[in-house]
Design a protein around this motif. Structure first.
Motif, PDB file in Angstrom:
ATOM      1  N   ASP A 131       0.816  -1.214   0.000  1.00 22.97           N
ATOM      2  CA  ASP A 131       0.000   0.000   0.000  1.00 22.97           C
ATOM      3  C   ASP A 131       0.851   1.266   0.000  1.00 22.97           C
ATOM      4  OD1 ASP A 131      -2.265  -1.546   0.065  1.00 22.97           O
ATOM      5  OD2 ASP A 131      -2.567  -1.332   2.225  1.00 22.97           O
ATOM      6  N   LYS A 132       1.879   1.285   0.850  1.00 23.21           N
ATOM      7  CA  LYS A 132       2.711   2.487   0.933  1.00 23.21           C
ATOM      8  C   LYS A 132       3.462   2.739  -0.362  1.00 23.21           C
ATOM      9  CE  LYS A 132       3.223   2.817   5.875  1.00 23.21           C
ATOM     10  NZ  LYS A 132       4.137   3.005   6.990  1.00 23.21           N
ATOM     11  N   LEU A 133       3.935   1.682  -1.009  1.00 27.36           N
ATOM     12  CA  LEU A 133       4.625   1.857  -2.288  1.00 27.36           C
ATOM     13  C   LEU A 133       3.661   2.377  -3.345  1.00 27.36           C
ATOM     14  CD1 LEU A 133       7.163   1.642  -4.005  1.00 27.36           C
ATOM     15  CD2 LEU A 133       6.462  -0.685  -4.561  1.00 27.36           C
ATOM     16  N   ARG A 134       2.431   1.849  -3.369  1.00 30.78           N
ATOM     17  CA  ARG A 134       1.456   2.339  -4.344  1.00 30.78           C
ATOM     18  C   ARG A 134       1.183   3.823  -4.117  1.00 30.78           C
ATOM     19  NH1 ARG A 134      -1.743  -2.110  -3.077  1.00 30.78           N
ATOM     20  NH2 ARG A 134      -3.473  -0.741  -2.540  1.00 30.78           N
ATOM     21  N   LEU A 135       1.135   4.245  -2.862  1.00 27.02           N
ATOM     22  CA  LEU A 135       0.905   5.664  -2.584  1.00 27.02           C
ATOM     23  C   LEU A 135       2.093   6.518  -3.010  1.00 27.02           C
ATOM     24  CD1 LEU A 135      -0.844   5.376   0.858  1.00 27.02           C
ATOM     25  CD2 LEU A 135      -1.861   6.115  -1.296  1.00 27.02           C
ATOM     26  N   ARG A 136       3.299   6.049  -2.743  1.00 27.40           N
ATOM     27  CA  ARG A 136       4.478   6.806  -3.193  1.00 27.40           C
ATOM     28  C   ARG A 136       4.507   6.882  -4.716  1.00 27.40           C
ATOM     29  NH1 ARG A 136       8.114   3.263   0.144  1.00 27.40           N
ATOM     30  NH2 ARG A 136       7.556   3.884   2.238  1.00 27.40           N
ATOM     31  N   ALA A 137       4.180   5.778  -5.373  1.00 21.97           N
ATOM     32  CA  ALA A 137       4.155   5.769  -6.838  1.00 21.97           C
ATOM     33  C   ALA A 137       3.072   6.711  -7.358  1.00 21.97           C
ATOM     34  CB  ALA A 137       3.924   4.349  -7.350  1.00 21.97           C
ATOM     35  N   SER A 138       1.942   6.750  -6.672  1.00 23.03           N
ATOM     36  CA  SER A 138       0.873   7.663  -7.073  1.00 23.03           C
ATOM     37  C   SER A 138       1.359   9.102  -7.014  1.00 23.03           C
ATOM     38  CB  SER A 138      -0.340   7.473  -6.157  1.00 23.03           C
ATOM     39  OG  SER A 138      -1.333   8.405  -6.481  1.00 23.03           O
ATOM     40  N   ARG A 139       2.059   9.437  -5.953  1.00 23.92           N
ATOM     41  CA  ARG A 139       2.621  10.790  -5.844  1.00 23.92           C
ATOM     42  C   ARG A 139       3.565  11.076  -6.997  1.00 23.92           C
ATOM     43  NH1 ARG A 139       4.176  10.357   0.284  1.00 23.92           N
ATOM     44  NH2 ARG A 139       2.255  11.073   1.226  1.00 23.92           N
ATOM     45  N   LEU A 140       4.424  10.137  -7.288  1.00 23.82           N
ATOM     46  CA  LEU A 140       5.403  10.322  -8.355  1.00 23.82           C
ATOM     47  C   LEU A 140       4.709  10.491  -9.702  1.00 23.82           C
ATOM     48  CD1 LEU A 140       8.423  10.350  -9.119  1.00 23.82           C
ATOM     49  CD2 LEU A 140       8.262   7.866  -9.400  1.00 23.82           C
ATOM     50  N   GLN A 196      -5.685  16.059 -13.899  1.00 23.64           N
ATOM     51  CA  GLN A 196      -6.256  17.386 -14.047  1.00 23.64           C
ATOM     52  C   GLN A 196      -6.371  18.095 -12.699  1.00 23.64           C
ATOM     53  OE1 GLN A 196      -9.982  16.890 -15.994  1.00 23.64           O
ATOM     54  NE2 GLN A 196      -9.070  16.479 -17.973  1.00 23.64           N
ATOM     55  N   HIS A 197      -6.464  17.341 -11.610  1.00 24.92           N
ATOM     56  CA  HIS A 197      -6.679  17.918 -10.287  1.00 24.92           C
ATOM     57  C   HIS A 197      -5.656  17.388  -9.288  1.00 24.92           C
ATOM     58  CE1 HIS A 197     -10.401  19.632 -11.737  1.00 24.92           C
ATOM     59  NE2 HIS A 197     -10.696  18.460 -12.246  1.00 24.92           N
ATOM     60  N   PRO A 198      -4.390  17.785  -9.399  1.00 23.47           N
ATOM     61  CA  PRO A 198      -3.380  17.242  -8.496  1.00 23.47           C
ATOM     62  C   PRO A 198      -3.611  17.630  -7.043  1.00 23.47           C
ATOM     63  CG  PRO A 198      -2.457  19.003  -9.841  1.00 23.47           C
ATOM     64  CD  PRO A 198      -3.833  18.705 -10.370  1.00 23.47           C
ATOM     65  N   ASN A 248      -3.204  15.035  -4.006  1.00 22.62           N
ATOM     66  CA  ASN A 248      -2.359  15.267  -2.838  1.00 22.62           C
ATOM     67  C   ASN A 248      -3.148  15.093  -1.544  1.00 22.62           C
ATOM     68  OD1 ASN A 248      -0.212  15.803  -4.513  1.00 22.62           O
ATOM     69  ND2 ASN A 248      -0.514  18.007  -4.478  1.00 22.62           N
ATOM     70  N   LYS A 249      -4.385  15.549  -1.527  1.00 19.75           N
ATOM     71  CA  LYS A 249      -5.219  15.410  -0.331  1.00 19.75           C
ATOM     72  C   LYS A 249      -5.522  13.938  -0.055  1.00 19.75           C
ATOM     73  CE  LYS A 249      -7.341  19.944  -0.696  1.00 19.75           C
ATOM     74  NZ  LYS A 249      -8.565  20.710  -0.912  1.00 19.75           N
ATOM     75  N   VAL A 250      -5.826  13.201  -1.106  1.00 19.03           N
ATOM     76  CA  VAL A 250      -6.128  11.772  -0.939  1.00 19.03           C
ATOM     77  C   VAL A 250      -4.896  11.030  -0.445  1.00 19.03           C
ATOM     78  CG1 VAL A 250      -6.702   9.658  -2.197  1.00 19.03           C
ATOM     79  CG2 VAL A 250      -8.005  11.757  -2.608  1.00 19.03           C
ATOM     80  N   VAL A 251      -3.763  11.302  -1.046  1.00 20.14           N
ATOM     81  CA  VAL A 251      -2.527  10.644  -0.638  1.00 20.14           C
ATOM     82  C   VAL A 251      -2.179  11.000   0.804  1.00 20.14           C
ATOM     83  CG1 VAL A 251      -0.041  10.526  -1.073  1.00 20.14           C
ATOM     84  CG2 VAL A 251      -1.638  10.391  -2.982  1.00 20.14           C
ATOM     85  N   ALA A 252      -2.347  12.253   1.180  1.00 16.27           N
ATOM     86  CA  ALA A 252      -2.063  12.667   2.555  1.00 16.27           C
ATOM     87  C   ALA A 252      -2.990  11.946   3.534  1.00 16.27           C
ATOM     88  CB  ALA A 252      -2.199  14.178   2.689  1.00 16.27           C
ATOM     89  N   ALA A 253      -4.244  11.834   3.183  1.00 13.47           N
ATOM     90  CA  ALA A 253      -5.192  11.130   4.060  1.00 13.47           C
ATOM     91  C   ALA A 253      -4.818   9.657   4.177  1.00 13.47           C
ATOM     92  CB  ALA A 253      -6.611  11.278   3.522  1.00 13.47           C
ATOM     93  N   ALA A 254      -4.405   9.062   3.087  1.00 17.56           N
ATOM     94  CA  ALA A 254      -4.010   7.647   3.112  1.00 17.56           C
ATOM     95  C   ALA A 254      -2.737   7.452   3.926  1.00 17.56           C
ATOM     96  CB  ALA A 254      -3.833   7.132   1.690  1.00 17.56           C
ATOM     97  N   ASP A 255      -1.845   8.419   3.891  1.00 25.39           N
ATOM     98  CA  ASP A 255      -0.633   8.338   4.709  1.00 25.39           C
ATOM     99  C   ASP A 255      -0.968   8.345   6.200  1.00 25.39           C
ATOM    100  OD1 ASP A 255       1.239   8.116   2.706  1.00 25.39           O
ATOM    101  OD2 ASP A 255       1.757  10.251   2.698  1.00 25.39           O
ATOM    102  N   ARG A 256      -2.016   9.047   6.577  1.00 23.87           N
ATOM    103  CA  ARG A 256      -2.384   9.177   7.991  1.00 23.87           C
ATOM    104  C   ARG A 256      -3.252   8.035   8.487  1.00 23.87           C
ATOM    105  NH1 ARG A 256      -3.338  14.427   6.142  1.00 23.87           N
ATOM    106  NH2 ARG A 256      -5.569  14.052   6.165  1.00 23.87           N
ATOM    107  N   SER A 257      -3.884   7.302   7.598  1.00 25.64           N
ATOM    108  CA  SER A 257      -4.874   6.321   8.031  1.00 25.64           C
ATOM    109  C   SER A 257      -4.705   4.975   7.338  1.00 25.64           C
ATOM    110  CB  SER A 257      -6.275   6.867   7.741  1.00 25.64           C
ATOM    111  OG  SER A 257      -7.248   5.872   7.928  1.00 25.64           O
TER     112      SER A 257
END
Length: 114
Positions: free
Chosen positions: A62-71, A80-82, A86-95
């Motif tokens: 999961d964490k790698l998929r999130l880092r890859a998503s950021r990249l 179109q809506h980074p 960023n908000k989704v990735v930040a929320a996933a990092d916290r939870s």
């Protein structure tokens, strides 16, 4: 709302070899002219681990998929809506629960697309 979250993440996970995730990540790496070692460094994993993921030998965590998503979403043409990404990735990092929800939803989307 959930559907939009999944579109923003722009990642699909499947058990097929190589997965859509692996193909997307490898295509990105090639377009950017990166080596596997450079990609691994940016994703904070080892090059052998990236190689196993790209070949479909092991699924990404999961964490790698999130880092890859950021990249991937850091590229101007990829989303179109980074700011939402960023908000989704930040929320996933916290939870951890949110990460599991996203992973389950992505899996459902992948199965629905087959």
């Amino acid at each position: 709302m959930y559907f939009y979250v999944f579109l923003c993440i722009n990642m699909y996970m499947t058990s097929s070899k190589p997965s859509v995730f692996a193909r997307t990540l490898d295509n990105f790496r090639r377009r950017q002219g990166m080596t596997q070692k450079e990609l691994a460094r940016q994703l904070r994993v080892s090059q052998p681990h990236i190689s196993r993921i790209l070949s479909g030998e092991v699924p990404p965590g999961d964490k790698l998929r999130l880092r890859a998503s950021r990249l991937l979403t850091a590229q101007p043409t990829s989303m179109q809506h980074p700011e939402w990404t960023n908000k989704v990735v930040a929320a996933a990092d916290r939870s951890a629960a949110f990460r599991r929800l996203v992973a389950a939803a992505l899996d459902m989307m992948e199965k629905a697309g087959k």
